[in-house]
Design an enzyme around this catalytic site. Structure first.
Site, PDB file in Angstrom:
ATOM      1  N   HIS A  58      44.267  50.968  44.832  1.00  0.00           N
ATOM      2  CA  HIS A  58      44.102  49.508  44.788  1.00  0.00           C
ATOM      3  C   HIS A  58      43.753  49.073  43.368  1.00  0.00           C
ATOM      4  O   HIS A  58      42.590  49.135  42.968  1.00  0.00           O
ATOM      5  CB  HIS A  58      43.001  49.086  45.766  1.00  0.00           C
ATOM      6  CG  HIS A  58      42.865  47.601  45.929  1.00  0.00           C
ATOM      7  ND1 HIS A  58      42.463  47.019  47.109  1.00  0.00           N
ATOM      8  CD2 HIS A  58      43.076  46.562  45.076  1.00  0.00           C
ATOM      9  CE1 HIS A  58      42.428  45.700  46.977  1.00  0.00           C
ATOM     10  NE2 HIS A  58      42.796  45.394  45.733  1.00  0.00           N
ATOM     11  N   PHE A  61      46.969  45.435  37.616  1.00  0.00           N
ATOM     12  CA  PHE A  61      47.227  45.676  36.191  1.00  0.00           C
ATOM     13  C   PHE A  61      47.700  44.407  35.480  1.00  0.00           C
ATOM     14  O   PHE A  61      47.959  44.422  34.285  1.00  0.00           O
ATOM     15  CB  PHE A  61      48.222  46.829  36.013  1.00  0.00           C
ATOM     16  CG  PHE A  61      47.585  48.203  36.074  1.00  0.00           C
ATOM     17  CD1 PHE A  61      46.230  48.364  36.384  1.00  0.00           C
ATOM     18  CD2 PHE A  61      48.331  49.347  35.814  1.00  0.00           C
ATOM     19  CE1 PHE A  61      45.640  49.623  36.433  1.00  0.00           C
ATOM     20  CE2 PHE A  61      47.754  50.614  35.847  1.00  0.00           C
ATOM     21  CZ  PHE A  61      46.411  50.758  36.163  1.00  0.00           C
ATOM     22  N   ARG A  62      47.841  43.296  36.228  1.00  0.00           N
ATOM     23  CA  ARG A  62      48.015  41.944  35.655  1.00  0.00           C
ATOM     24  C   ARG A  62      49.356  41.672  34.985  1.00  0.00           C
ATOM     25  O   ARG A  62      49.574  40.564  34.504  1.00  0.00           O
ATOM     26  CB  ARG A  62      46.896  41.623  34.659  1.00  0.00           C
ATOM     27  CG  ARG A  62      45.475  41.796  35.180  1.00  0.00           C
ATOM     28  CD  ARG A  62      45.188  40.837  36.303  1.00  0.00           C
ATOM     29  NE  ARG A  62      43.759  40.744  36.620  1.00  0.00           N
ATOM     30  CZ  ARG A  62      43.308  40.395  37.818  1.00  0.00           C
ATOM     31  NH1 ARG A  62      44.150  40.117  38.812  1.00  0.00           N
ATOM     32  NH2 ARG A  62      42.021  40.291  38.040  1.00  0.00           N
ATOM     33  N   ASN A  92      49.690  40.365  43.220  1.00  0.00           N
ATOM     34  CA  ASN A  92      49.328  39.019  42.745  1.00  0.00           C
ATOM     35  C   ASN A  92      49.432  38.861  41.228  1.00  0.00           C
ATOM     36  O   ASN A  92      48.504  38.467  40.551  1.00  0.00           O
ATOM     37  CB  ASN A  92      47.932  38.610  43.237  1.00  0.00           C
ATOM     38  CG  ASN A  92      46.843  39.546  42.767  1.00  0.00           C
ATOM     39  OD1 ASN A  92      47.095  40.695  42.437  1.00  0.00           O
ATOM     40  ND2 ASN A  92      45.618  39.049  42.709  1.00  0.00           N
ATOM     41  N   GLU A 142      72.041  51.922  46.595  1.00  0.00           N
ATOM     42  CA  GLU A 142      71.312  52.846  45.719  1.00  0.00           C
ATOM     43  C   GLU A 142      70.077  52.188  45.093  1.00  0.00           C
ATOM     44  O   GLU A 142      69.001  52.778  45.025  1.00  0.00           O
ATOM     45  CB  GLU A 142      72.268  53.287  44.607  1.00  0.00           C
ATOM     46  CG  GLU A 142      72.000  54.676  44.076  1.00  0.00           C
ATOM     47  CD  GLU A 142      73.080  55.055  43.071  1.00  0.00           C
ATOM     48  OE1 GLU A 142      72.716  55.188  41.902  1.00  0.00           O
ATOM     49  OE2 GLU A 142      74.266  55.183  43.473  1.00  0.00           O
ATOM     50  N   HIS A 189      43.628  42.301  52.976  1.00  0.00           N
ATOM     51  CA  HIS A 189      42.363  41.766  52.457  1.00  0.00           C
ATOM     52  C   HIS A 189      41.792  40.939  53.602  1.00  0.00           C
ATOM     53  O   HIS A 189      42.364  39.915  53.968  1.00  0.00           O
ATOM     54  CB  HIS A 189      42.639  40.906  51.222  1.00  0.00           C
ATOM     55  CG  HIS A 189      41.412  40.256  50.643  1.00  0.00           C
ATOM     56  ND1 HIS A 189      41.137  40.254  49.303  1.00  0.00           N
ATOM     57  CD2 HIS A 189      40.382  39.576  51.219  1.00  0.00           C
ATOM     58  CE1 HIS A 189      40.004  39.610  49.072  1.00  0.00           C
ATOM     59  NE2 HIS A 189      39.524  39.184  50.224  1.00  0.00           N
ATOM     60  N   HIS A 242      39.201  47.266  50.411  1.00  0.00           N
ATOM     61  CA  HIS A 242      37.818  47.035  49.931  1.00  0.00           C
ATOM     62  C   HIS A 242      36.832  46.610  51.020  1.00  0.00           C
ATOM     63  O   HIS A 242      36.196  45.570  50.938  1.00  0.00           O
ATOM     64  CB  HIS A 242      37.776  46.048  48.779  1.00  0.00           C
ATOM     65  CG  HIS A 242      38.654  44.837  48.924  1.00  0.00           C
ATOM     66  ND1 HIS A 242      38.684  44.048  50.040  1.00  0.00           N
ATOM     67  CD2 HIS A 242      39.558  44.303  48.064  1.00  0.00           C
ATOM     68  CE1 HIS A 242      39.542  43.077  49.855  1.00  0.00           C
ATOM     69  NE2 HIS A 242      40.096  43.204  48.683  1.00  0.00           N
ATOM     70  N   ASP A 315      39.837  48.633  43.219  1.00  0.00           N
ATOM     71  CA  ASP A 315      40.143  47.201  43.143  1.00  0.00           C
ATOM     72  C   ASP A 315      39.981  46.745  41.693  1.00  0.00           C
ATOM     73  O   ASP A 315      39.459  45.667  41.416  1.00  0.00           O
ATOM     74  CB  ASP A 315      39.252  46.385  44.102  1.00  0.00           C
ATOM     75  CG  ASP A 315      39.758  44.955  44.275  1.00  0.00           C
ATOM     76  OD1 ASP A 315      40.851  44.626  43.772  1.00  0.00           O
ATOM     77  OD2 ASP A 315      39.041  44.154  44.906  1.00  0.00           O
ATOM     78  N   HIS A 319      39.272  40.714  34.105  1.00  0.00           N
ATOM     79  CA  HIS A 319      39.307  39.350  33.567  1.00  0.00           C
ATOM     80  C   HIS A 319      38.643  39.433  32.200  1.00  0.00           C
ATOM     81  O   HIS A 319      37.786  40.300  31.978  1.00  0.00           O
ATOM     82  CB  HIS A 319      38.495  38.386  34.443  1.00  0.00           C
ATOM     83  CG  HIS A 319      39.038  38.202  35.820  1.00  0.00           C
ATOM     84  ND1 HIS A 319      40.191  37.506  36.092  1.00  0.00           N
ATOM     85  CD2 HIS A 319      38.580  38.638  37.029  1.00  0.00           C
ATOM     86  CE1 HIS A 319      40.416  37.503  37.397  1.00  0.00           C
ATOM     87  NE2 HIS A 319      39.461  38.200  37.995  1.00  0.00           N
TER      88      HIS A 319
HETATM   89 ZN    ZN Z   1      42.343  43.552  44.934  1.00  0.00          ZN
END
Ligand code: ZN
Length: 440
Positions: A58, A61-62, A92, A142, A189, A242, A315, A319
Site C-alpha cells: 500500500h 508514489f504520487r 489516486n 497482448e 478503504h 490500513h 500507506d 506531502h
Molecule cells: Zn492509502
C-alpha cells in the site's frame, strides 16, 4: 557466471530462521547450507540477517500529477533504503488509474525504475471504470495481458480520502461481484462517510487532535462490517486497507473464523503512534484513518500475534512540509511517508527495543524476524499474486542484508523520499539495511 557465497549470516524466511551460508549464481540461490565449500567469491556478512526483499502492498508514489510531493524515482530510492523491493501503488494520482490509458502510462513510467518492482491498483468510482476494468480482465489482446500482469488488484474508497475517489454507493455491490468473477483482490478503504459527517458536525475544536474525533473508531467498524457483508454475498476476496481499530480486528477475526476470504493490513504509524503523539507531531500526525488510542494500538499488535493481521504496509503517502504546515490544522492534507522507516521500526521490536522515544519503559510485544517476513513479504506476495520468492534453493529472491545490532537515530535529513520528513524523526531504532542484492 561467477558464484558468490554469503558467509556468516542468518537466513530469515517466514517459517524458519537458520544460520547458513547462501551460494548465489546469477541471481539464483544454488545452495543453502552450514558449510559450502565451492564458490568463486565470498562476501563476509557475519552477524547479519538475510531477508527476502520486503513487499509494501500500500503506497502512494504520487506520479503522475503530484510530482512536487513525490515521484516514482524518489520514492523507489526511499523504498530501497528501507529494504522494500516491491510495492503496490494506489490509483489516486492525476489522472487517477481508472482507465486503461492511465494504467498503461503508469506501467510505462515504472519501466524506468529498474531496482523496485512497482505494481498498480485499478481504481473504480463510476460505472464506466467498472466496464473498463471488466474489459481489461476479459481481453485476450497482448497489451491487455501485459497490463494485467502489472495490476495487483482493485482499490475502492468507501469514504472521501485524498483525491476525492469515493465510489458511487449503488456501484459497490457490482464491484465486489466483478472482482469475484475475475478472481482479483478488492482492497477497501473502510470508513463510513455518514458517521464521519455526523462526528464532524458535532466537533467544535480546531486543533489537529480533533481529526481523530471527526473520524471515530466506529466509522471504520461500521464500514468493515458492510464490506464483509458484500464479500460474503459475492464470494469476493476482500482486503481491508490500513485497519486501525479494535472493532475492525474483531470483525476480521470473525470473518476468518467463518471461512470468508477476508484479509487485512495495518500500518507502522498505527502500530507505533497514538493520539498522544499529536502533541509533538501536530499536523504531521494527520492521517486517514486517524491516530487512535492505546487500546486500539494494543488490539492491532494482538491481531499480529494471533495472525488476524495478514500484512504490515506503510500507506506511504508523502506531502510536502509546506502543505502539512497548514495554518488551519484540520485543513492540512492527511498522509505520512513511511516506506523507509517500516523495517527499522519492526526490526527494533523483533530485537527487543520498543523505539517510541517517550515510552521507554514499555515492553515489546512477542514479535520475531520471521514475523517481519511473514507480514511484509510472504502474505502480501500471496494475497496480491506478485510471484516473489523467499530465500530458498533454486529460487531467485531479492535479498536484503540487515545488521540487527546497528543502533541509529532516524533523521528527516537522512530520508531519501522527496518530501524529506518522517513522523519518526528523532527515534532511535535497532536494525539497519546494509546491502541489497537484486534478483533481476
Ligand atoms: Zn492509502
Amino acid at each position: 557466471m561467477k558464484s558468490t557465497l554469503l558467509h556468516g549470516a542468518t537466513v530469515v524466511n517466514s517459517d524458519i530462521e537458520t544460520r547458513d551460508d547462501v551460494l548465489i549464481r546469477d541471481g539464483t540461490v544454488e545452495e543453502i547450507d552450514r558449510f559450502v565449500e565451492e564458490y568463486d567469491e565470498m562476501i563476509e556478512v557475519p552477524g547479519t540477517l538475510l531477508l527476502p526483499g520486503l513487499v509494501d502492498c500500500h503506497v502512494h508514489f504520487r506520479e503522475p500529477g503530484f510530482e512536487h510531493k513525490a515521484t516514482m524515482k524518489t520514492e523507489a530510492a526511499a523504498a530501497l533504503a528501507g529494504g522494500v523491493l516491491t510495492v503496490c501503488e494506489m490509483p489516486n494520482t492525476n489522472p487517477p488509474t481508472v482507465t486503461v490509458a492511465a494504467l498503461a502510462d503508469k506501467v510505462r513510467r515504472s519501466e524506468e525504475i529498474k531496482d523496485v518492482d512497482i505494481r498498480f491498483f485499478f481504481g473504480i468510482t463510476e460505472t464506466i471504470h467498472l466496464s473498463t476494468f471488466r474489459e481489461l480482465m476479459e481481453s485476450t489482446a497482448e497489451e491487455a495481458v501485459r497490463l494485467r500482469r502489472r495490476c495487483c488488484g482493485v482499490k475502492i474508497y468507501l469514504d472521501h480520502s485524498t483525491g476525492n475517489q469515493k465510489i458511487q454507493d449503488e456501484l459497490v455491490g457490482d464491484v465486489f461481484k466483478a472482482c469475484a468473477d475475475h478472481k482479483i483482490v478488492l482492497v477497501a478503504h473502510c470508513e463510513d462517510p455518514e458517521t464521519n459527517a455526523l462526528a464532524a458536525a458535532q466537533n467544535t475544536r480546531t486543533n489537529v487532535a480533533a481529526h481523530s474525533l471527526m473520524r471515530p473508531a466506529n466509522s471504520e467498524s461500521i464500514m468493515i462490517e458492510r464490506a464483509i457483508g458484500h464479500a460474503k454475498k459475492y464470494g469476493t476476496h476482500l482486503h481491508v486497507a490500513h485497519l486501525s481499530t479494535e472493532g475492525g480486528i474483531d470483525l476480521v477475526r470473525r470473518a476468518k473464523n467463518d471461512g470468508l476470504k477476508v484479509t487485512c493490513e495495518v500500518t507502522p504509524h498505527h502500530l507505533f503512534l497514538t493520539t498522544e503523539d499529536y502533541e509533538k507531531l501536530g499536523t504531521l500526525g494527520k492521517i486517514n484513518p486517524p491516530l487512535r488510542s492505546h487500546k486500539h494500538r494494543f488490539a492491532l499488535w494482538q491481531g499480529i500475534i494471533d495472525k488476524v493481521v495478514d500484512c504490515i504496509s506503510t500507506d506511504h503517502a508523502p506531502h510536502t512540509l509546506e502543505e502539512k504546515n497548514n495554518p488551519e490544522p484540520l485543513k492540512a492534507p492527511s498522509g505520512v511517508p513511511g516506506i523507509e522507516t517500516m523495517l527499522p521500526l519492526l526490526l527494533s521490536v523483533a530485537g527487543g527495543h520498543w523505539p517510541h522515544p517517550t515510552e521507554q519503559n514499555a515492553s515489546c510485544p512477542p514479535f520475531t524476524y520471521k514475523d517481519i517476513v511473514r507480514l511484509c513479504h510472504a502474505n502480501p506476495n500471496r494475497i496480491f499474486n506478485l510471484g516473489k520468492s523467499e530465500i530458498e534453493e533454486n529460487k531467485r529472491p531479492d535479498i536484503v542484508i540487515v545488521d540487527p545490532a546497528a543502533t541509529w537515530t532516524i533523521r528527516n535529513a537522512d530520508m531519501h523520499g522527496k518530501c524529506a520528513w518522517t513522523p519518526f524523526d528523532g527515534w532511535t531504532v535497532k536494525g539497519r539495511v546494509t546491502r541489497i542484492l537484486h534478483a533481476r
